[in-house]
Design a protein around this motif. Structure first.
Motif: not given
Length: 219
Positions: A60, A62, A89-91
């Protein structure tokens, strides 16, 4: 494997090759010292190969970003900083084959800030680490203080390091800038990626553009 190679080397330099004496003891001591140094160096970078406790697996982004920053903070306990990664923002998951390249890129850039950033009046180094993901573009913006009056000299260095000349990659000193640029363009396999560094009015700004289409998983 490395220990096995050292053992083989010591066996190859046996009494039949080099009689017991000062030279024999000196060489074997040098081999033992080299083995200890390499083992220590490998131990110090082991965390980069097990950043999330996994090996060669998708990670991931992030989580990886925060872990890289935390590792650098731990590596520089004498450096006080004000600021930490801000991720918007999205990971997404980075493919296993690109995890170490991304980690190495961030490590080079953030370490550069920790080492060369100037302290403010509080004695801490004020830094900005912003990450913003918009569709398939990851934008990274970093800031650190520099000494007023040194901007021109620093900008000349940045231009040289980012010139894409092979000599810059081969002659890289302590800054890590040329290596980071090489990772960004070649190891992450996208010539549309960009790295710019500019010093102005006592602030050094680093901007990174990463096209993530080929480094992210399909999940």
């Amino acid at each position: 494997k490395i220990n096995e190679l050292f053992d083989t080397l010591k066996d190859d330099i046996g009494e039949d090759v080099l009689p017991v004496g000062h030279a024999h003891a000196f060489i074997h001591a040098a081999i033992a010292d080299a083995s200890s140094v390499i083992a220590s160096r490998l131990k110090s970078i082991e965390c980069w190969f097990n950043i999330t406790g996994m090996k060669l697996e998708d990670v991931d982004y992030r989580q990886l970003t925060h872990q890289i920053y935390n590792n650098i903070v731990a590596a520089y306990p004498q450096v006080q900083v004000s600021g930490k990664p801000k991720i918007e923002g999205e990971s997404f998951k980075i493919k296993a084959s690109f995890v170490l390249h991304y980690a190495d890129l961030l490590r080079n850039l953030i370490t550069n800030i920790f080492r060369h950033g100037v302290k403010d009046n509080s004695g801490a180094k004020s830094i900005v680490l912003n990450f913003q993901l918009v569709e398939n573009i990851l934008k990274i913006h970093m800031e650190n203080k520099v000494n007023i009056g040194e901007e021109d000299r620093l900008n000349d260095t940045f231009i040289e390091k980012l010139s894409n000349k092979a000599s810059c990659y081969n002659s890289e000193g302590g800054s890590g800038i040329a290596k980071a640029n090489k990772i960004l363009l070649w190891d992450l396999q996208c010539q549309r990626n960009k790295l710019s560094i500019v010093a102005r009015d006592g602030v050094c700004s680093t901007d990174v553009i990463i096209n993530i289409e080929n480094i992210k998983t399909d999940e």
